[in-house]
Design a protein around this motif. Sequence first.
Motif, PDB file in Angstrom:
ATOM      1  N   GLU A 147      18.331  13.331  89.377  1.00 35.26           N
ATOM      2  CA  GLU A 147      19.794  12.539  89.029  1.00 35.26           C
ATOM      3  C   GLU A 147      19.191  11.221  88.405  1.00 35.26           C
ATOM      4  N   ASN A 148      18.137  10.513  88.949  1.00 32.30           N
ATOM      5  CA  ASN A 148      17.651   9.432  88.558  1.00 32.30           C
ATOM      6  C   ASN A 148      16.799   9.323  87.383  1.00 32.30           C
ATOM      7  N   THR A 203      13.502  17.545  89.178  1.00 32.81           N
ATOM      8  CA  THR A 203      12.975  16.652  88.779  1.00 32.81           C
ATOM      9  C   THR A 203      11.497  16.704  87.759  1.00 32.81           C
ATOM     10  N   LEU A 204      10.969  17.561  87.917  1.00 33.16           N
ATOM     11  CA  LEU A 204       9.564  17.939  86.951  1.00 33.16           C
ATOM     12  C   LEU A 204      10.503  18.513  85.673  1.00 33.16           C
ATOM     13  N   MET A 233       6.213   1.483  91.225  1.00 36.03           N
ATOM     14  CA  MET A 233       7.801   1.208  91.376  1.00 36.03           C
ATOM     15  C   MET A 233       8.381   2.615  91.918  1.00 36.03           C
ATOM     16  N   ASP A 234       9.579   2.158  92.262  1.00 36.75           N
ATOM     17  CA  ASP A 234      10.454   3.280  92.504  1.00 36.75           C
ATOM     18  C   ASP A 234      11.105   3.796  91.348  1.00 36.75           C
ATOM     19  N   ALA A 235      11.872   5.016  91.827  1.00 39.80           N
ATOM     20  CA  ALA A 235      12.515   5.972  90.644  1.00 39.80           C
ATOM     21  C   ALA A 235      13.930   5.525  90.713  1.00 39.80           C
ATOM     22  N   ASP A 236      14.455   5.023  91.669  1.00 42.95           N
ATOM     23  CA  ASP A 236      16.023   5.015  91.997  1.00 42.95           C
ATOM     24  C   ASP A 236      16.568   3.436  91.409  1.00 42.95           C
ATOM     25  N   GLY A 284      21.579   9.600  94.029  1.00 37.78           N
ATOM     26  CA  GLY A 284      21.200  10.342  95.423  1.00 37.78           C
ATOM     27  C   GLY A 284      21.150   9.635  96.331  1.00 37.78           C
ATOM     28  N   ILE A 285      20.526   9.837  97.358  1.00 34.36           N
ATOM     29  CA  ILE A 285      20.238   9.167  98.703  1.00 34.36           C
ATOM     30  C   ILE A 285      18.976   8.952  99.237  1.00 34.36           C
TER      31      ILE A 285
END
Length: 320
Positions: A24-25, A57-58, A101-104, A211-212
Amino acid sequence: MADRDQSSAAPVLSVVIPCYNEGENVPLLFGRLMPALHALGVSIEVICVNDGSSDDTLDRLRAVQRDEPTLRIVDLSRNFGKEKALSAGLAHTRGQAVVPMDADLQHPPEAIAPMLEKWREGWEVVCARRDARAGQSLKDRLFARGFYWVFDHLSDVRLPREVGDFRLMDRRVVETINAMPERSRFMKGIFAWVGFRQTEILYHQGERAAGISKFSPIKLLRFAFDGLTSFSNFPLRVWGVIGAAISTLAFCYILVRIIRTLVWGIDVPGYESILVSVLFLGGMQLLTLGIIGDYLGRVFDEVKGRPLFIVRRLYEPGEE
Protein backbone atom coordinates in the motif's frame (compact mmCIF):
# COMPACT_ATOMS: atom_id res chain seq x y z
CA MET A 1 36.48 21.47 1.59
CA ALA A 2 36.35 20.21 -2.01
CA ASP A 3 32.93 19.23 -3.32
CA ARG A 4 32.57 15.50 -2.90
CA ASP A 5 30.07 15.24 -5.76
CA GLN A 6 32.91 15.13 -8.29
CA SER A 7 35.09 12.55 -6.50
CA SER A 8 33.80 9.44 -8.21
CA ALA A 9 31.70 8.13 -11.10
CA ALA A 10 29.51 6.31 -8.58
CA PRO A 11 26.14 7.85 -7.67
CA VAL A 12 26.42 10.68 -5.19
CA LEU A 13 23.47 9.44 -3.13
CA SER A 14 22.04 6.00 -2.39
CA VAL A 15 18.74 5.62 -0.55
CA VAL A 16 18.09 2.23 1.10
CA ILE A 17 14.50 1.20 1.92
CA PRO A 18 13.69 -2.17 3.55
CA CYS A 19 10.17 -3.30 2.61
CA TYR A 20 8.06 -5.95 4.27
CA ASN A 21 4.40 -6.08 3.23
CA GLU A 22 4.46 -2.40 2.22
CA GLY A 23 2.42 -2.78 -0.97
CA GLU A 24 0.00 0.00 0.00
CA ASN A 25 2.86 2.37 0.77
CA VAL A 26 4.93 1.84 -2.39
CA PRO A 27 3.05 4.26 -4.72
CA LEU A 28 2.66 6.80 -1.91
CA LEU A 29 6.36 6.56 -1.05
CA PHE A 30 7.69 7.02 -4.59
CA GLY A 31 5.15 9.72 -5.38
CA ARG A 32 6.82 11.82 -2.69
CA LEU A 33 10.38 10.43 -2.63
CA MET A 34 11.40 10.82 -6.26
CA PRO A 35 10.49 14.52 -6.62
CA ALA A 36 12.48 15.24 -3.45
CA LEU A 37 15.50 13.30 -4.74
CA HIS A 38 15.44 14.75 -8.25
CA ALA A 39 15.30 18.24 -6.75
CA LEU A 40 18.71 17.63 -5.15
CA GLY A 41 20.43 17.89 -8.55
CA VAL A 42 22.82 14.96 -7.92
CA SER A 43 23.10 11.44 -9.30
CA ILE A 44 21.05 9.01 -7.23
CA GLU A 45 20.09 5.38 -6.81
CA VAL A 46 17.25 3.93 -4.74
CA ILE A 47 17.65 0.41 -3.37
CA CYS A 48 14.51 -1.30 -2.11
CA VAL A 49 14.94 -4.59 -0.25
CA ASN A 50 11.93 -6.87 -0.48
CA ASP A 51 12.21 -8.76 2.81
CA GLY A 52 10.13 -11.80 1.89
CA SER A 53 6.86 -9.89 1.59
CA SER A 54 3.68 -11.96 1.30
CA ASP A 55 1.65 -9.20 -0.36
CA ASP A 56 2.16 -7.43 -3.71
CA THR A 57 5.15 -5.33 -2.56
CA LEU A 58 7.52 -6.83 -5.15
CA ASP A 59 5.03 -6.41 -8.00
CA ARG A 60 4.46 -2.78 -7.11
CA LEU A 61 8.18 -2.13 -6.86
CA ARG A 62 8.69 -3.69 -10.29
CA ALA A 63 5.93 -1.49 -11.69
CA VAL A 64 7.69 1.61 -10.33
CA GLN A 65 11.02 0.39 -11.70
CA ARG A 66 9.70 0.37 -15.28
CA ASP A 67 9.42 4.15 -15.15
CA GLU A 68 12.23 4.89 -12.71
CA PRO A 69 15.72 3.96 -13.97
CA THR A 70 17.37 4.75 -10.63
CA LEU A 71 15.51 2.00 -8.74
CA ARG A 72 17.24 -1.28 -7.91
CA ILE A 73 15.36 -4.07 -6.13
CA VAL A 74 17.01 -6.65 -3.87
CA ASP A 75 14.60 -9.56 -3.46
CA LEU A 76 15.49 -11.74 -0.45
CA SER A 77 14.65 -15.45 -0.41
CA ARG A 78 12.53 -15.10 2.74
CA ASN A 79 11.81 -12.74 5.60
CA PHE A 80 15.09 -12.14 7.46
CA GLY A 81 13.94 -9.19 9.58
CA LYS A 82 14.42 -5.46 9.20
CA GLU A 83 17.97 -5.32 10.58
CA LYS A 84 19.29 -7.89 8.10
CA ALA A 85 17.24 -6.45 5.25
CA LEU A 86 18.86 -3.11 5.98
CA SER A 87 22.26 -4.82 5.98
CA ALA A 88 21.43 -6.30 2.57
CA GLY A 89 20.56 -2.87 1.24
CA LEU A 90 23.77 -1.31 2.55
CA ALA A 91 25.79 -4.13 0.97
CA HIS A 92 24.36 -3.28 -2.47
CA THR A 93 24.88 0.48 -2.33
CA ARG A 94 27.38 2.28 -4.55
CA GLY A 95 26.74 5.90 -3.56
CA GLN A 96 29.25 8.26 -1.98
CA ALA A 97 26.59 8.99 0.65
CA VAL A 98 23.92 6.55 1.85
CA VAL A 99 20.57 7.24 3.52
CA PRO A 100 18.52 4.39 5.07
CA MET A 101 14.84 5.18 5.57
CA ASP A 102 11.50 3.47 6.19
CA ALA A 103 8.89 2.82 3.52
CA ASP A 104 5.94 4.18 5.53
CA LEU A 105 6.82 7.88 5.06
CA GLN A 106 7.40 8.48 8.76
CA HIS A 107 10.85 9.50 7.55
CA PRO A 108 10.15 12.54 5.34
CA PRO A 109 12.14 12.51 2.06
CA GLU A 110 12.43 16.30 2.27
CA ALA A 111 14.84 15.89 5.23
CA ILE A 112 17.46 14.34 2.92
CA ALA A 113 18.38 17.74 1.45
CA PRO A 114 19.64 19.29 4.72
CA MET A 115 21.47 16.04 5.54
CA LEU A 116 23.24 16.22 2.18
CA GLU A 117 24.29 19.80 2.89
CA LYS A 118 25.80 18.77 6.23
CA TRP A 119 27.67 15.96 4.48
CA ARG A 120 29.11 18.42 1.99
CA GLU A 121 30.41 20.44 4.93
CA GLY A 122 32.56 17.45 5.89
CA TRP A 123 30.42 15.50 8.36
CA GLU A 124 30.63 11.74 7.88
CA VAL A 125 27.39 10.83 9.67
CA VAL A 126 24.35 13.11 9.76
CA CYS A 127 21.68 11.80 12.14
CA ALA A 128 18.05 12.84 11.75
CA ARG A 129 16.54 13.45 15.17
CA ARG A 130 12.75 13.57 15.42
CA ASP A 131 11.21 16.38 17.42
CA ALA A 132 8.34 14.14 18.64
CA ARG A 133 7.12 10.55 18.38
CA ALA A 134 4.07 10.83 16.15
CA GLY A 135 1.37 8.20 16.41
CA GLN A 136 2.73 6.55 19.55
CA SER A 137 0.94 6.03 22.83
CA LEU A 138 2.21 7.17 26.22
CA LYS A 139 3.12 3.55 26.99
CA ASP A 140 5.29 3.31 23.86
CA ARG A 141 7.03 6.59 24.64
CA LEU A 142 7.75 5.52 28.21
CA PHE A 143 9.07 2.18 26.97
CA ALA A 144 11.40 3.94 24.53
CA ARG A 145 12.62 6.33 27.23
CA GLY A 146 13.23 3.42 29.59
CA PHE A 147 15.15 1.51 26.93
CA TYR A 148 17.47 4.44 26.22
CA TRP A 149 18.10 4.91 29.95
CA VAL A 150 18.94 1.23 30.48
CA PHE A 151 21.10 1.05 27.33
CA ASP A 152 23.08 4.16 28.27
CA HIS A 153 23.77 2.88 31.79
CA LEU A 154 24.57 -0.74 30.94
CA SER A 155 26.42 -0.37 27.62
CA ASP A 156 29.63 1.36 26.61
CA VAL A 157 27.85 2.70 23.49
CA ARG A 158 25.54 5.69 23.83
CA LEU A 159 22.61 5.89 21.44
CA PRO A 160 21.59 9.37 20.24
CA ARG A 161 18.18 10.29 21.63
CA GLU A 162 15.20 10.11 19.25
CA VAL A 163 17.40 8.95 16.36
CA GLY A 164 16.46 5.83 14.43
CA ASP A 165 17.87 4.37 11.24
CA PHE A 166 17.14 7.57 9.29
CA ARG A 167 20.52 9.23 8.75
CA LEU A 168 23.11 9.96 6.10
CA MET A 169 26.41 8.06 6.13
CA ASP A 170 29.56 8.61 4.14
CA ARG A 171 30.88 5.79 1.94
CA ARG A 172 33.69 5.03 4.41
CA VAL A 173 31.16 4.54 7.21
CA VAL A 174 29.06 2.16 5.11
CA GLU A 175 32.09 0.13 4.09
CA THR A 176 33.10 -0.18 7.74
CA ILE A 177 29.63 -1.45 8.66
CA ASN A 178 29.57 -3.87 5.73
CA ALA A 179 32.90 -5.32 6.88
CA MET A 180 31.57 -6.14 10.35
CA PRO A 181 31.06 -9.94 10.48
CA GLU A 182 28.60 -10.19 13.36
CA ARG A 183 25.23 -11.81 12.69
CA SER A 184 23.28 -10.34 15.60
CA ARG A 185 22.56 -7.00 13.95
CA PHE A 186 21.30 -4.17 16.12
CA MET A 187 21.81 -1.45 13.54
CA LYS A 188 21.20 1.55 15.80
CA GLY A 189 23.96 0.31 18.07
CA ILE A 190 26.25 -0.46 15.13
CA PHE A 191 25.70 3.01 13.66
CA ALA A 192 26.67 4.54 17.02
CA TRP A 193 29.57 2.14 17.66
CA VAL A 194 31.50 2.88 14.44
CA GLY A 195 31.89 6.52 15.43
CA PHE A 196 33.21 8.97 12.78
CA ARG A 197 32.40 12.68 12.77
CA GLN A 198 28.69 13.04 13.52
CA THR A 199 26.15 15.84 13.61
CA GLU A 200 22.36 16.09 13.68
CA ILE A 201 19.45 17.73 11.95
CA LEU A 202 15.93 18.02 13.36
CA TYR A 203 12.86 16.72 11.52
CA HIS A 204 9.18 16.20 12.21
CA GLN A 205 8.15 12.55 12.07
CA GLY A 206 5.02 12.00 10.01
CA GLU A 207 2.20 9.56 10.53
CA ARG A 208 2.40 6.15 8.88
CA ALA A 209 1.03 6.55 5.35
CA ALA A 210 -0.79 3.19 5.20
CA GLY A 211 -0.87 -0.21 6.86
CA ILE A 212 0.14 -1.05 10.41
CA SER A 213 3.45 -1.44 12.20
CA LYS A 214 5.06 -4.89 11.96
CA PHE A 215 6.42 -4.62 15.52
CA SER A 216 4.19 -6.07 18.24
CA PRO A 217 4.94 -5.28 21.93
CA ILE A 218 6.59 -8.71 22.29
CA LYS A 219 8.76 -8.10 19.22
CA LEU A 220 9.73 -4.67 20.51
CA LEU A 221 10.71 -6.13 23.88
CA ARG A 222 12.78 -8.82 22.19
CA PHE A 223 14.36 -6.22 19.91
CA ALA A 224 15.31 -4.11 22.94
CA PHE A 225 16.83 -7.12 24.72
CA ASP A 226 18.76 -8.07 21.57
CA GLY A 227 20.15 -4.56 21.40
CA LEU A 228 21.28 -4.65 25.02
CA THR A 229 22.93 -8.07 24.81
CA SER A 230 24.61 -7.13 21.51
CA PHE A 231 26.53 -4.28 23.11
CA SER A 232 26.82 -5.20 26.79
CA ASN A 233 27.81 -8.21 28.89
CA PHE A 234 26.32 -6.63 32.00
CA PRO A 235 23.34 -9.05 32.06
CA LEU A 236 25.90 -11.85 32.46
CA ARG A 237 28.08 -10.13 35.04
CA VAL A 238 25.25 -8.85 37.22
CA TRP A 239 24.29 -12.34 38.36
CA GLY A 240 27.61 -12.71 40.15
CA VAL A 241 26.70 -9.65 42.24
CA ILE A 242 23.15 -10.90 42.84
CA GLY A 243 24.44 -14.34 43.80
CA ALA A 244 26.93 -12.83 46.27
CA ALA A 245 24.17 -10.69 47.82
CA ILE A 246 21.82 -13.66 48.20
CA SER A 247 24.62 -15.79 49.70
CA THR A 248 25.41 -13.03 52.20
CA LEU A 249 21.78 -12.72 53.25
CA ALA A 250 21.49 -16.51 53.55
CA PHE A 251 24.63 -16.66 55.73
CA CYS A 252 23.29 -13.90 57.99
CA TYR A 253 19.97 -15.74 58.28
CA ILE A 254 21.81 -18.94 59.27
CA LEU A 255 23.65 -17.06 62.03
CA VAL A 256 20.37 -15.62 63.31
CA ARG A 257 18.79 -19.09 63.41
CA ILE A 258 21.80 -20.57 65.24
CA ILE A 259 21.78 -17.80 67.86
CA ARG A 260 17.99 -18.13 68.25
CA THR A 261 18.30 -21.90 68.78
CA LEU A 262 21.09 -21.50 71.35
CA VAL A 263 19.14 -18.89 73.35
CA TRP A 264 15.51 -20.01 73.08
CA GLY A 265 15.88 -23.62 72.00
CA ILE A 266 14.48 -25.39 68.94
CA ASP A 267 11.14 -24.06 67.73
CA VAL A 268 8.69 -25.52 65.23
CA PRO A 269 10.09 -24.99 61.72
CA GLY A 270 7.98 -23.07 59.20
CA TYR A 271 7.28 -24.65 55.87
CA GLU A 272 6.34 -21.30 54.32
CA SER A 273 9.85 -19.87 54.68
CA ILE A 274 11.36 -23.02 53.18
CA LEU A 275 8.93 -22.97 50.26
CA VAL A 276 9.52 -19.27 49.54
CA SER A 277 13.30 -19.72 49.68
CA VAL A 278 13.27 -22.71 47.34
CA LEU A 279 10.95 -21.03 44.82
CA PHE A 280 12.91 -17.77 44.92
CA LEU A 281 16.30 -19.37 44.44
CA GLY A 282 14.94 -21.74 41.78
CA GLY A 283 13.47 -18.84 39.83
CA MET A 284 16.72 -16.89 40.05
CA GLN A 285 18.68 -19.87 38.77
CA LEU A 286 16.33 -20.40 35.83
CA LEU A 287 16.48 -16.69 34.95
CA THR A 288 20.27 -16.78 35.09
CA LEU A 289 20.37 -19.86 32.88
CA GLY A 290 18.03 -18.16 30.40
CA ILE A 291 20.32 -15.14 30.04
CA ILE A 292 23.40 -17.33 29.74
CA GLY A 293 21.53 -19.36 27.13
CA ASP A 294 20.79 -16.23 25.12
CA TYR A 295 24.47 -15.30 24.98
CA LEU A 296 25.40 -18.91 24.20
CA GLY A 297 22.86 -18.91 21.37
CA ARG A 298 24.59 -15.87 19.90
CA VAL A 299 27.92 -17.67 20.03
CA PHE A 300 26.27 -20.65 18.32
CA ASP A 301 24.95 -18.42 15.52
CA GLU A 302 28.37 -16.83 15.01
CA VAL A 303 30.16 -20.19 14.93
CA LYS A 304 27.82 -21.56 12.24
CA GLY A 305 28.91 -18.75 9.97
CA ARG A 306 25.72 -18.64 7.90
CA PRO A 307 25.20 -15.58 5.68
CA LEU A 308 23.20 -12.66 7.04
CA PHE A 309 20.74 -12.90 4.16
CA ILE A 310 20.15 -14.73 0.88
CA VAL A 311 19.36 -12.75 -2.26
CA ARG A 312 16.88 -14.56 -4.47
CA ARG A 313 17.26 -12.06 -7.27
CA LEU A 314 18.61 -8.59 -7.93
CA TYR A 315 16.36 -6.60 -10.25
CA GLU A 316 18.35 -3.97 -12.13
CA PRO A 317 16.66 -1.18 -14.09
CA GLY A 318 15.62 -2.26 -17.58
CA GLU A 319 15.26 -5.97 -16.73
CA GLU A 320 12.07 -7.79 -17.55
